[in-house]
Design an enzyme around this catalytic site. Structure first.
Site, mmCIF file in Angstrom:
data_model
loop_
_atom_site.group_PDB
_atom_site.id
_atom_site.type_symbol
_atom_site.label_atom_id
_atom_site.label_comp_id
_atom_site.label_asym_id
_atom_site.label_seq_id
_atom_site.Cartn_x
_atom_site.Cartn_y
_atom_site.Cartn_z
ATOM 1 N N SER A 1 0.838 -1.202 0.000
ATOM 2 C CA SER A 1 0.000 0.000 0.000
ATOM 3 C C SER A 1 0.868 1.244 0.000
ATOM 4 O O SER A 1 1.668 1.444 0.926
ATOM 5 C CB SER A 1 -0.904 0.015 1.236
ATOM 6 O OG SER A 1 -1.477 1.305 1.368
ATOM 7 N N HIS B 1 -1.305 -1.283 -4.119
ATOM 8 C CA HIS B 1 -2.578 -0.997 -3.463
ATOM 9 C C HIS B 1 -2.682 0.510 -3.239
ATOM 10 O O HIS B 1 -1.801 1.123 -2.629
ATOM 11 C CB HIS B 1 -2.634 -1.757 -2.142
ATOM 12 C CG HIS B 1 -3.934 -1.655 -1.415
ATOM 13 N ND1 HIS B 1 -5.029 -2.443 -1.708
ATOM 14 C CD2 HIS B 1 -4.318 -0.871 -0.382
ATOM 15 C CE1 HIS B 1 -6.029 -2.152 -0.891
ATOM 16 N NE2 HIS B 1 -5.613 -1.188 -0.063
ATOM 17 N N HIS C 1 -8.438 0.831 -3.713
ATOM 18 C CA HIS C 1 -9.338 0.568 -2.586
ATOM 19 C C HIS C 1 -10.051 1.865 -2.240
ATOM 20 O O HIS C 1 -9.464 2.768 -1.651
ATOM 21 C CB HIS C 1 -8.492 0.046 -1.408
ATOM 22 C CG HIS C 1 -9.271 -0.215 -0.160
ATOM 23 N ND1 HIS C 1 -8.667 -0.445 1.047
ATOM 24 C CD2 HIS C 1 -10.607 -0.308 0.070
ATOM 25 C CE1 HIS C 1 -9.602 -0.661 1.975
ATOM 26 N NE2 HIS C 1 -10.783 -0.568 1.406
ATOM 27 N N MET D 1 -12.279 4.008 -0.176
ATOM 28 C CA MET D 1 -12.949 4.200 1.117
ATOM 29 C C MET D 1 -13.658 5.540 1.031
ATOM 30 O O MET D 1 -13.243 6.535 1.632
ATOM 31 C CB MET D 1 -11.910 4.156 2.241
ATOM 32 C CG MET D 1 -11.447 2.730 2.536
ATOM 33 S SD MET D 1 -9.861 2.681 3.377
ATOM 34 C CE MET D 1 -8.785 2.816 1.945
ATOM 35 N N MET E 1 -11.365 -6.344 5.674
ATOM 36 C CA MET E 1 -10.537 -5.462 6.488
ATOM 37 C C MET E 1 -10.133 -6.196 7.766
ATOM 38 O O MET E 1 -10.999 -6.710 8.487
ATOM 39 C CB MET E 1 -11.299 -4.184 6.877
ATOM 40 C CG MET E 1 -11.626 -3.237 5.729
ATOM 41 S SD MET E 1 -10.213 -2.672 4.747
ATOM 42 C CE MET E 1 -9.158 -1.928 6.000
ATOM 43 N N GLY F 1 -0.932 1.480 9.662
ATOM 44 C CA GLY F 1 -0.173 1.333 10.894
ATOM 45 C C GLY F 1 -0.964 0.857 12.099
ATOM 46 O O GLY F 1 -0.497 0.977 13.231
ATOM 47 N N GLY G 1 -2.645 -4.217 8.990
ATOM 48 C CA GLY G 1 -1.773 -4.867 9.968
ATOM 49 C C GLY G 1 -1.120 -6.147 9.473
ATOM 50 O O GLY G 1 -0.661 -6.961 10.264
HETATM 51 C C1 DX5 Z 1 -6.360 1.377 5.770
HETATM 52 C C2 DX5 Z 1 -5.957 0.949 4.398
HETATM 53 C C3 DX5 Z 1 -4.825 -0.003 4.316
HETATM 54 C C4 DX5 Z 1 -3.531 0.506 4.926
HETATM 55 C C5 DX5 Z 1 -2.796 -0.679 5.451
HETATM 56 O O1 DX5 Z 1 -7.682 1.788 5.785
HETATM 57 O O2 DX5 Z 1 -7.035 0.347 3.698
HETATM 58 O O3 DX5 Z 1 -4.597 -0.417 2.978
HETATM 59 O O4 DX5 Z 1 -2.722 1.183 4.000
HETATM 60 O O5 DX5 Z 1 -1.687 -0.244 6.148
HETATM 61 P P1 DX5 Z 1 -0.872 -1.200 7.109
HETATM 62 O O6 DX5 Z 1 -0.362 -2.329 6.282
HETATM 63 O O7 DX5 Z 1 0.172 -0.315 7.655
HETATM 64 O O8 DX5 Z 1 -1.855 -1.694 8.169
HETATM 65 ZN ZN ZN Z 2 -6.519 -0.508 1.724
#
Ligand code: DX5
Ligand code: ZN
Length: 222
Positions: free
Chosen positions: A10, A34, A67, A69, A138, A146, A178
């Protein structure tokens, strides 16, 4: 042919001032990039949108996994498909008609993904699986990188995997949030075959090496 296991770093965890370089750093190692699009409505965070994706698309040949959101995905999702995204995932919580939106995305030339946030049950959506190409579970609450991986979300991964297997469906099962060296094995065991990793890749000294380690832990060969 896609590899059996997909690793999708990501760019939310990358340096936004050097996006093209950051994507070049994972070329040859990552399967997808991503791209987390957040609108400060669906989630309380604001990231990047269509103009950035359009520009970045020209800078790399790695497939984009977008993705969304965002609220009102009907308004924006087709634009990302037209911009050349390989897969466009919208949230189940953000639309009343996921099947229609998936159809629109496929008509626009992209694969269609359905995302399920932390507090949403997957059961009402299992019958829709034949209409989508990707299901994104998710493994945190959507909104920020993070965060700490939530193992209880893997029950949803198992439920989706059971349905994919039972009905012999061609659906990618992606986990997001995560995912790192200490969590990717559990996610793979639960049935995930696509893994988003932000911090674990871009927080590493060598992002390409971090991807290779994650892939080995996930049990992938490709
Ligand atoms: C959070 C995003 C994730 C995020 C993951 O809403 O959808 O894609 O970038 O980040 P890490 O891998 O750090 O949890
Ligand atoms: Zn994401």
């Amino acid at each position: 042919m896609e590899p059996s296991q997909i690793i999708a770093p990501s760019i939310l965890a990358a340096d936004f001032a050097r996006l093209a370089e950051e994507v070049h750093a994972i070329e040859g190692a990552a399967d997808w990039v991503h791209v987390d699009v957040m609108d400060n409505h669906f989630v309380p965070n604001l990231t990047i949108g269509l103009p950035v994706v359009q520009s970045l698309r020209k800078a790399t040949s790695i497939p984009f996994d977008v993705h969304l959101m965002i609220t009102d995905p009907e308004r924006w999702a087709p634009g990302y498909a037209e911009a050349g995204a390989y897969n466009v995932t919208f949230h189940a919580e953000a639309t009343d008609d996921p099947v229609a939106l998936a159809k629109t995305l496929r008509a626009a030339g992209a694969k269609a993904g359905l995302a399920i946030d932390r507090d949403t049950s997957v059961e009402p959506y299992l019958d829709l699986l034949p209409h989508v190409d990707t299901v994104l579970i998710m493994t945190i609450k959507a909104g920020f990188g993070g965060q700490k991986f939530l193992p209880e979300t893997l029950d949803k991964v198992r439920a989706v995997r059971r349905r994919i297997t039972a009905d012999n469906l061609e659906v990618r099962l992606e986990v997001d949030g995560g995912i790192a060296a200490d969590t990717i094995e559990q996610a793979a065991e639960a049935g995930a075959d696509a893994f988003v990793a932000g911090t674990a890749v871009y927080g590493a000294q060598n992002p390409a090496e971090a991807i290779r380690k994650l892939r080995a832990l996930a049990g992938g060969v490709g």
